[in-house]
Design an enzyme around this catalytic site. Structure first.
Site, PDB file in Angstrom:
ATOM      1  N   SER A 111      47.346  38.730   7.189  1.00  0.00           N
ATOM      2  CA  SER A 111      47.860  40.134   7.505  1.00  0.00           C
ATOM      3  C   SER A 111      49.083  39.641   7.358  1.00  0.00           C
ATOM      4  O   SER A 111      49.957  38.902   7.758  1.00  0.00           O
ATOM      5  CB  SER A 111      47.519  40.114   8.696  1.00  0.00           C
ATOM      6  OG  SER A 111      48.274  40.792   9.529  1.00  0.00           O
ATOM      7  N   TYR A 145      46.031  37.663  18.565  1.00  0.00           N
ATOM      8  CA  TYR A 145      45.102  37.771  17.068  1.00  0.00           C
ATOM      9  C   TYR A 145      45.953  37.740  16.034  1.00  0.00           C
ATOM     10  O   TYR A 145      45.783  36.829  14.973  1.00  0.00           O
ATOM     11  CB  TYR A 145      45.272  39.578  17.308  1.00  0.00           C
ATOM     12  CG  TYR A 145      44.865  40.136  15.788  1.00  0.00           C
ATOM     13  CD1 TYR A 145      43.918  40.119  15.349  1.00  0.00           C
ATOM     14  CD2 TYR A 145      46.180  40.597  14.704  1.00  0.00           C
ATOM     15  CE1 TYR A 145      43.078  39.935  13.749  1.00  0.00           C
ATOM     16  CE2 TYR A 145      45.699  41.054  13.337  1.00  0.00           C
ATOM     17  CZ  TYR A 145      43.994  41.242  13.443  1.00  0.00           C
ATOM     18  OH  TYR A 145      44.114  40.648  11.682  1.00  0.00           O
ATOM     19  N   LYS A 167      45.034  34.311  12.568  1.00  0.00           N
ATOM     20  CA  LYS A 167      45.412  34.627  11.306  1.00  0.00           C
ATOM     21  C   LYS A 167      45.375  33.625  10.719  1.00  0.00           C
ATOM     22  O   LYS A 167      45.308  32.976   9.478  1.00  0.00           O
ATOM     23  CB  LYS A 167      46.141  36.074  10.824  1.00  0.00           C
ATOM     24  CG  LYS A 167      45.255  37.000  11.385  1.00  0.00           C
ATOM     25  CD  LYS A 167      44.160  36.866   9.863  1.00  0.00           C
ATOM     26  CE  LYS A 167      42.829  38.605  10.714  1.00  0.00           C
ATOM     27  NZ  LYS A 167      41.531  38.141   9.598  1.00  0.00           N
TER      28      LYS A 167
HETATM   29  P1  NAD Z   1      36.441  46.081  10.835  1.00  0.00           P
HETATM   30  O1  NAD Z   1      37.118  46.158  12.256  1.00  0.00           O
HETATM   31  O2  NAD Z   1      36.268  47.259  10.352  1.00  0.00           O
HETATM   32  O3  NAD Z   1      35.864  45.250   9.752  1.00  0.00           O
HETATM   33  C1  NAD Z   1      35.219  44.291  10.510  1.00  0.00           C
HETATM   34  C2  NAD Z   1      33.542  44.176  10.068  1.00  0.00           C
HETATM   35  O4  NAD Z   1      33.417  42.450  10.569  1.00  0.00           O
HETATM   36  C3  NAD Z   1      32.623  44.642  11.324  1.00  0.00           C
HETATM   37  O5  NAD Z   1      31.795  45.510  10.175  1.00  0.00           O
HETATM   38  C4  NAD Z   1      32.474  44.214  12.181  1.00  0.00           C
HETATM   39  O6  NAD Z   1      31.080  44.077  12.783  1.00  0.00           O
HETATM   40  C5  NAD Z   1      32.029  42.411  11.237  1.00  0.00           C
HETATM   41  N1  NAD Z   1      32.221  41.296  12.484  1.00  0.00           N
HETATM   42  C6  NAD Z   1      33.184  41.650  12.957  1.00  0.00           C
HETATM   43  N2  NAD Z   1      32.672  39.578  13.754  1.00  0.00           N
HETATM   44  C7  NAD Z   1      31.947  39.511  13.388  1.00  0.00           C
HETATM   45  C8  NAD Z   1      31.194  38.523  13.522  1.00  0.00           C
HETATM   46  N3  NAD Z   1      31.442  37.293  14.316  1.00  0.00           N
HETATM   47  N4  NAD Z   1      29.968  38.030  12.299  1.00  0.00           N
HETATM   48  C9  NAD Z   1      29.717  39.328  11.794  1.00  0.00           C
HETATM   49  N5  NAD Z   1      30.404  39.767  11.383  1.00  0.00           N
HETATM   50  C10 NAD Z   1      31.389  40.649  12.483  1.00  0.00           C
HETATM   51  O7  NAD Z   1      37.943  45.870  10.411  1.00  0.00           O
HETATM   52  P2  NAD Z   1      38.907  45.569   9.640  1.00  0.00           P
HETATM   53  O8  NAD Z   1      39.772  46.702   9.318  1.00  0.00           O
HETATM   54  O9  NAD Z   1      37.986  46.017   8.105  1.00  0.00           O
HETATM   55  O10 NAD Z   1      39.546  44.062   8.874  1.00  0.00           O
HETATM   56  C11 NAD Z   1      38.652  43.106   8.160  1.00  0.00           C
HETATM   57  C12 NAD Z   1      39.922  42.229   8.267  1.00  0.00           C
HETATM   58  O11 NAD Z   1      40.487  42.149   7.626  1.00  0.00           O
HETATM   59  C13 NAD Z   1      39.940  41.312   9.655  1.00  0.00           C
HETATM   60  O12 NAD Z   1      39.231  40.023   9.606  1.00  0.00           O
HETATM   61  C14 NAD Z   1      41.089  42.195   9.777  1.00  0.00           C
HETATM   62  O13 NAD Z   1      41.161  41.224  10.719  1.00  0.00           O
HETATM   63  C15 NAD Z   1      41.780  41.611   8.571  1.00  0.00           C
HETATM   64  N6  NAD Z   1      42.923  42.752   8.589  1.00  0.00           N
HETATM   65  C16 NAD Z   1      43.078  43.984   8.664  1.00  0.00           C
HETATM   66  C17 NAD Z   1      43.871  45.027   9.035  1.00  0.00           C
HETATM   67  C18 NAD Z   1      44.001  46.825   9.389  1.00  0.00           C
HETATM   68  O14 NAD Z   1      45.033  46.500   9.324  1.00  0.00           O
HETATM   69  N7  NAD Z   1      43.041  47.178   9.294  1.00  0.00           N
HETATM   70  C19 NAD Z   1      45.567  44.489   8.632  1.00  0.00           C
HETATM   71  C20 NAD Z   1      45.351  43.168   8.140  1.00  0.00           C
HETATM   72  C21 NAD Z   1      44.273  42.410   8.288  1.00  0.00           C
HETATM   73  C1  WQD Z   2      51.696  52.177  12.087  1.00  0.00           C
HETATM   74  C2  WQD Z   2      53.097  52.484  13.021  1.00  0.00           C
HETATM   75  C3  WQD Z   2      53.575  52.795  16.009  1.00  0.00           C
HETATM   76  C4  WQD Z   2      50.183  54.655  16.476  1.00  0.00           C
HETATM   77  C5  WQD Z   2      48.569  46.938  13.682  1.00  0.00           C
HETATM   78  C6  WQD Z   2      48.959  45.895  13.789  1.00  0.00           C
HETATM   79  C7  WQD Z   2      48.717  44.608  12.479  1.00  0.00           C
HETATM   80  C8  WQD Z   2      48.402  44.709  11.367  1.00  0.00           C
HETATM   81  C9  WQD Z   2      47.551  46.536  11.085  1.00  0.00           C
HETATM   82  C10 WQD Z   2      46.431  43.392  11.286  1.00  0.00           C
HETATM   83  C11 WQD Z   2      53.403  51.836  14.294  1.00  0.00           C
HETATM   84  C12 WQD Z   2      53.218  54.243  15.082  1.00  0.00           C
HETATM   85  C13 WQD Z   2      50.559  54.196  15.997  1.00  0.00           C
HETATM   86  C14 WQD Z   2      50.290  56.352  17.646  1.00  0.00           C
HETATM   87  C15 WQD Z   2      52.685  55.996  16.541  1.00  0.00           C
HETATM   88  N1  WQD Z   2      47.031  44.596  11.548  1.00  0.00           N
HETATM   89  N2  WQD Z   2      52.223  54.695  15.866  1.00  0.00           N
HETATM   90  N3  WQD Z   2      52.243  56.516  16.774  1.00  0.00           N
HETATM   91  O1  WQD Z   2      51.358  48.532  14.155  1.00  0.00           O
HETATM   92  O2  WQD Z   2      52.499  48.249  11.799  1.00  0.00           O
HETATM   93  O3  WQD Z   2      49.998  47.424  12.450  1.00  0.00           O
HETATM   94  O4  WQD Z   2      47.656  47.194  12.332  1.00  0.00           O
HETATM   95  O5  WQD Z   2      46.710  42.344  10.514  1.00  0.00           O
HETATM   96  O6  WQD Z   2      48.427  43.107  12.881  1.00  0.00           O
HETATM   97  O7  WQD Z   2      49.793  45.509  14.649  1.00  0.00           O
HETATM   98  O8  WQD Z   2      49.855  49.792  12.689  1.00  0.00           O
HETATM   99  O9  WQD Z   2      48.745  52.003  12.223  1.00  0.00           O
HETATM  100  O10 WQD Z   2      48.831  50.935  14.688  1.00  0.00           O
HETATM  101  O11 WQD Z   2      51.505  51.440  13.660  1.00  0.00           O
HETATM  102  O12 WQD Z   2      54.062  56.127  16.274  1.00  0.00           O
HETATM  103  O13 WQD Z   2      49.673  56.545  18.126  1.00  0.00           O
HETATM  104  O14 WQD Z   2      52.725  54.201  13.604  1.00  0.00           O
HETATM  105  O15 WQD Z   2      54.362  52.322  16.404  1.00  0.00           O
HETATM  106  O16 WQD Z   2      55.200  52.609  14.168  1.00  0.00           O
HETATM  107  P1  WQD Z   2      50.605  48.445  13.318  1.00  0.00           P
HETATM  108  P2  WQD Z   2      49.775  51.293  13.193  1.00  0.00           P
END
Ligand code: NAD
Ligand code: WQD
Length: 334
Positions: free
Chosen positions: A125, A149, A153
């Protein structure tokens, strides 16, 4: 067709990646405990791909369960999505986050080691960059996190780097995602948050659908042109495609490589609201509220390494992201 293990493959990014892998000629095999997803995603994926998608309802931390799956297939690589991802929750429950996310990464690496699988794509991330790094964030930038969190990562990245260094022929791609939004063009899969959404786009679509009365824009006094925070939003289908490209890169390279996956272009919260209204024709009631603790004013990716190493560039724009997120939300209501 090469078998690819996809942990967390029923989740938001995982499911889109399963669809992209299938389209790219891979055979994905899902391990997911459905703690943050629904089993019906598998049926929906089968509809999208026209293929049968094998899945195992198991916790990645369960070494015996993972061993059983590895014994059934010869995997060319693993893609590791499974984990907990709520930043606020990680601040309140740090031990649960460290235990869960680090155990999941190590359990998968142990199974890979035992079964001789030497190719791993990891969901990292942009949160691993230090808040005061200059934008755009570049992979060689300073690393450091502001919440547990994020540290899970960064620590996972380090564990993977150490295993890659100790294992001849091991290849790891650490994909640092920026802000994935949007949904599959079929409208069948998308982001399905449980309870009140934390993230901007799911909140926006729920306001548009009338589920919530209005959007709270968290602060308009940041040092940005319109005062609201700027992020690098990327369409989840573009992000998914990057994983298929990363598999190709991992086949030809060894060692651990961190790569940003973003568009390189930032949008403010108000710009996202405006893009959503343009793309959908739905007007979005909002009010400006206090800043959300922990938010950084502005960050976006330098996407050059992804272009150079993976041949990846995002193709879908902010309006397409909004349109597809809205299509999925409407499908959920029907
Ligand atoms: P998500 O929660 O939708 O998907 C994660 C999946 O993993 C889910 O289906 C959950 O049921 C499963 N899971 C969780 N723990 C588990 C375990 N111990 N064993 C088996 N299955 C398990 O999340 P996402 O948004 O699809 O994110 C996927 C990955 O990407 C995560 O590692 C998250 O940290 C990373 N990531 C997400 C974002 C984001 O903004 N969505 C940004 C950067 C990184
Ligand atoms: C985006 C912008 C808020 C909700 C998060 C995690 C990051 C990554 C992705 C995994 C910000 C604003 C939001 C609302 C708002 N995940 N906002 N009203 O915070 O950039 O990132 O998700 O690795 O680690 O921190 O994403 O979608 O929460 O917010 O104004 O109801 O929208 O302040 O500027 P963020 P977000």
């Amino acid at each position: 067709m090469p078998n690819i293990l996809v942990t967390g493959g029923a989740g938001y990014i995982g499911s889109h990646t399963v669809a992209a892998l299938s389209a790219a000629g891979y055979s994905p095999v899902i391990v997911d405990n459905f703690s943050n997803s629904q089993e019906s995603v598998i049926t929906r994926l089968e509809k999208i791909t026209g293929a049968q998608i094998p899945f195992y309802n198991a916790d990645v931390r369960d070494g015996a369960a993972l061993d059983a799956v590895f014994s059934q297939y010869s995997f060319a690589a693993a893609i590791h999505f499974a984990g907990l991802k709520a930043v606020g929750e990680s601040v309140a429950e740090p031990l649960r986050y460290y235990e869960h996310n680090l155990a999941a990464t190590m359990s998968l690496l142990a199974a890979m080691q035992k079964h001789g699988v030497k190719s791993l794509i990891f969901s990292s991330s942009a949160t691993v960059y230090r808040e005061d790094d200059p934008v755009p964030y570049v992979e060689s930038g300073e690393l450091g996190c502001s919440n547990p969190y994020g540290w899970t990562k960064l620590f996972s990245e380090q564990i993977i780097r150490d295993v890659a260094a100790a294992t001849p022929g091991f290849s790891a791609v650490l994909l640092r995602y920026f802000n994935p939004i949007g949904a599959h063009s079929s409208g069948l899969i998308g982001e399905e948050p449980q309870g009140v959404p934390n993230n901007l786009l799911p909140y926006v679509t729920q306001v548009a659908a009338g589920i919530r009365p209005q959007l709270s824009v968290f602060g308009n006094d940041y040092p940005t042109p319109d005062g609201t925070c700027i992020r690098d939003y990327i369409h989840v289908s573009d992000l998914a495609r990057a994983h298929a490209l990363a598999l190709g890169f991992a086949e030809k390279n060894t060692g651990a490589t961190a790569i940003n996956i973003g568009t390189g272009r930032g949008y403010s919260v108000l710009e996202v609201v405006a893009a959503f209204e343009r793309a959908t024709g739905v007007s979005l009631p909002y009010r400006v509220t206090a800043r959300r603790p922990g938010d950084i004013p502005e960050y976006f990716a330098n996407p050059e390494l992804a272009r150079e190493k993976l041949g990846f560039a995002a193709e879908l724009g902010i309006e397409e992201m909004c349109r597809d997120a809205w299509r999925f939300e409407q499908g959920r209501k029907d």
